[in-house]
Design an enzyme around this catalytic site. Structure first.
Site, mmCIF file in Angstrom:
data_model
loop_
_atom_site.group_PDB
_atom_site.id
_atom_site.type_symbol
_atom_site.label_atom_id
_atom_site.label_comp_id
_atom_site.label_asym_id
_atom_site.label_seq_id
_atom_site.Cartn_x
_atom_site.Cartn_y
_atom_site.Cartn_z
ATOM 1 C CE1 TYR A 1 -3.647 2.548 0.839
ATOM 2 C CE2 TYR A 1 -2.194 3.284 2.606
ATOM 3 C CZ TYR A 1 -3.308 3.468 1.813
ATOM 4 O OH TYR A 1 -4.086 4.587 2.007
ATOM 5 C CG ASP B 1 6.070 3.531 0.598
ATOM 6 O OD1 ASP B 1 6.420 4.208 1.581
ATOM 7 O OD2 ASP B 1 4.885 3.339 0.278
ATOM 8 C CE LYS C 1 2.527 4.808 8.366
ATOM 9 N NZ LYS C 1 1.129 4.889 8.784
HETATM 10 N N1 HOZ Z 1 -2.831 3.595 6.398
HETATM 11 C C1 HOZ Z 1 -2.925 3.093 7.742
HETATM 12 C C2 HOZ Z 1 -2.931 1.616 7.768
HETATM 13 N N2 HOZ Z 1 -1.817 0.994 7.197
HETATM 14 C C3 HOZ Z 1 -4.142 3.592 8.450
HETATM 15 C C4 HOZ Z 1 -3.995 4.959 8.927
HETATM 16 C C5 HOZ Z 1 -5.051 5.376 9.923
HETATM 17 O O1 HOZ Z 1 -6.171 4.884 9.888
HETATM 18 O O2 HOZ Z 1 -4.741 6.210 10.767
#
Ligand code: HOZ
Length: 428
Positions: free
Chosen positions: A142, A237, A270
Site C-alpha cells: 500500500y 517506500d 510517520k
Molecule cells: N494507512 C494506515 C494503515 N496501514 C491507516 C492509517 C489510519 O487509519 O490512521
C-alpha cells in the site's frame, strides 16, 4: 461521559462510516472502535476511561510513545512562534539535514504533509526524470491513496475485500503493472517485456500493509539489478519502515546484506513527523533537480515543511539517535514476538511472527508468508477472536490482520509481560 458506542453513533451521522480513515472503523474485526481521549507513554486511554497498552502507535509515528517531554516542549515552543507561514523556515533546513545525515542514498529531500503525497510525488518525479510512463508495484503493498497506486493494494483495501478502489479509472491505472511480491521470475519476465517503458518500481521493503512481509534478499537483489539494467528508478517506500526498523531505515538493513544496494528515490513519513502530519521524498541531486522550481516536475503544498510539524519531527529524530535507542527497542520488540510464538506453541496454535527494530507482525500461519495470496489464507475468525480478547484485556492491537504492529521506547518489560499474559488466554 459519552461511551465509545455513543460517540461512534454520533460520528457516523456526520463522518462516513464514523471514521476519517477506514481501518479505524473495526469493520474487519467487528465491534465498536475505541474513541481515544489521550495518550500517556505506552498507553492510550479511551472515552470510557479504559487504559490500553498501545501497539498501533498511530500506525507507526509514535516511536517514543505518547507525550515524550522533549517532543512536547519542542512542539509547544514552535506553536508559540507560529502555526504556519507558507514561507521557508530554518527548521525545515535542520530537518532536511538531519534526514540526509541518516540516509546516504539521498542528497536532497522535499518535505510534504503525508505519506500519500510523498509516494505520489515520487512516482511523478520518476516519470518526469525518465520520460517514461509505466511503473511496477507489488500486490499487497500500500503506497497511499493516489489513484495509480490504489491497485491491488493492502491495508484498508484488503480489509474491505476491494483490492482495487472504486473510482480509479482504467486510464489512471493503465500504466500500473502489478506483480507478486517476492516473485523473482515474474519480475524478470516483466522487465524483459516492458523494461524500456518503466519509469520506476515502487516497493515497501518490508511490507507493513499486508501485516509484515519482508522482501527476500534474492528479490531485492534482482530488483536493484533489473532497475539499473533497464534505466528504471527504484523507489523504496519507507513511510512505514523509515527510522522505525533502524536508524538508517530498511535501506540500511538491505545495504548491509546486499553489497552496493541503494534505492534511487525514497519516501518517508510517520516517524519523521513524530505524530504530526509530515512526510518526505528524496533522491540524489540529479534526480531531485527535475522538481520545480528548478525542473519541470511540479509539486507543492501550503502546509509542506510546517513549522510545528518540523519541530515535532526534529525532536523525535534527535531522541532516536541517542546511544542504544534501537538496540533497546529491537530487543523489546523481539521479546514480544518471541513471547507470542512461545505462547502459541504452548496453546498448539499455528503461528509465525517477525520483527525488525520497533516494527513487528504475526500470522496465524505455521510459516511466515512471502506474498499477499498467502497472507490472505490466515484464519480470520481466530484472529478476530484473539483481537477482541486482547482488547478486553487492555491490549490495543491493529484491528485487522493486514496491519503491522509497533512497539515504542516507552513500552516497559512489564508491558510486554502483561501482553504475553493476556495472550496466554486470548490465543486459543
Ligand atoms: N494507512 C494506515 C494503515 N496501514 C491507516 C492509517 C489510519 O487509519 O490512521
Amino acid at each position: 461521559m459519552a461511551s465509545n458506542s455513543e460517540l461512534f453513533e454520533r460520528a457516523a451521522r456526520v463522518i462516513p462510516g464514523g471514521v476519517n480513515s477506514p481501518v479505524r472503523a473495526f469493520r474487519a474485526v467487528g465491534g465498536t472502535p475505541r474513541f481515544i481521549a489521550r495518550g500517556e507513554g505506552a498507553y492510550i486511554v479511551d472515552a470510557e476511561g479504559k487504559r490500553y497498552i498501545d501497539y498501533i502507535g498511530s500506525w507507526g509515528p509514535m516511536i517514543l510513545g505518547h507525550g515524550h517531554p522533549a517532543v512536547l516542549e519542542a512542539v509547544q515552543r514552535a506553536a508559540i512562534e507560529g502555526f504556519s507561514f507558507g514561507a521557508p523556515t530554518e527548521r525545515e533546513i535542520e530537518l532536511a539535514e538531519e534526514i540526509l545525515k541518516l540516509v546516504p542514498s539521498m542528497d536532497q529531500v522535499r518535505l510534504v504533509s503525508s505519506g500519500t503525497e510523498a509516494t505520489m510525488s515520487a512516482i511523478r518525479l520518476a516519470r518526469g526524470a525518465t520520460g517514461r510512463h509505466k511503473f511496477i508495484k507489488f500486490e499487497g503493498c500500500y503506497h497511499g491513496h493516489t489513484d495509480a497506486l490504489l491497485v491491488k493494494a493492502g491495508s484498508g483495501l484488503a480489509t474491505f475485500g476491494h483490492p482495487t478502489s472504486a473510482g480509479v479509472t482504467p486510464g489512471a491505472a493503465a500504466d500500473t503493472v502489478v506483480l507478486e511480491y517476492n516473485n523473482v521470475e515474474q519480475l524478470e519476465a516483466a522487465f524483459a517485456e516492458a523494461g524500456h517503458e518503466l519509469a520506476c518500481v515502487i516497493i515497501e521493503p518490508i511490507a507493513g500493509n499486508m501485516n509484515f512481509v519482508r522482501a527476500s534478499l534474492p528479490f531485492m537483489t534482482a530488483l536493484r539489478r533489473l532497475c539499473t539494467q533497464h534505466g528504471a528508478l527504484l523507489v523504496l517506500d519507507e513511510v512505514m519502515t523509515g527510522f522505525r526498523v533502524g536508524l538508517g531505515s530498511a535501506q540500511a538493513h538491505y545495504a548491509r546484506l546486499i553489497p552496493g544496494f541503494a534505492p534511487d528515490i525514497s519516501t518517508f513519513g510517520k516517524v519523521i513527523g513524530g505524530g504530526m502530519p509530515l512526510a518526505a521524498f528524496g533522491a540524489k541531486r540529479e534526480v531531485m533537480q527535475h522538481l520545480a522550481p528548478q525542473g519541470g516536475v511540479y509539486q507543492a503544498g501550503t502546509l509542506s515543511g510546517n513549522p510545528v510539524a518540523t519541530a515535532c519531527g526534529l525532536a523525535t529524530l534527535r531522541e532516536i539517535q541517542k546511544p542504544g535507542f534501537f538496540e533497546s527497542l529491537s530487543a523489546k520488540t523481539r521479546q514480544l514476538v518471541d513471547g507470542l510464538k512461545a505462547v502459541a506453541a504452548e496453546n498448539g496454535v499455528p503461528f509465525s511472527a517477525d520483527s525488525e527494530g520497533g516494527m513487528f507482525g504475526f500470522f496465524l500461519l505455521p510459516e511466515l508468508p512471502q506474498n499477499y495470496t498467502t497472507v490472505m489464507t490466515t484464519d480470520k475468525e481466530r484472529f478476530n477472536r484473539f483481537f477482541h480478547a486482547m482488547l478486553d484485556a487492555g491490549i490495543y492491537l491493529a484491528p485487522a490482520l493486514y496491519e503491522a504492529g509497533f512497539v515504542s521506547a516507552a513500552h516497559s518489560a512489564a508491558d510486554i509481560d502483561a501482553t504475553l499474559a493476556a495472550a496466554r488466554t486470548a490465543l486459543r
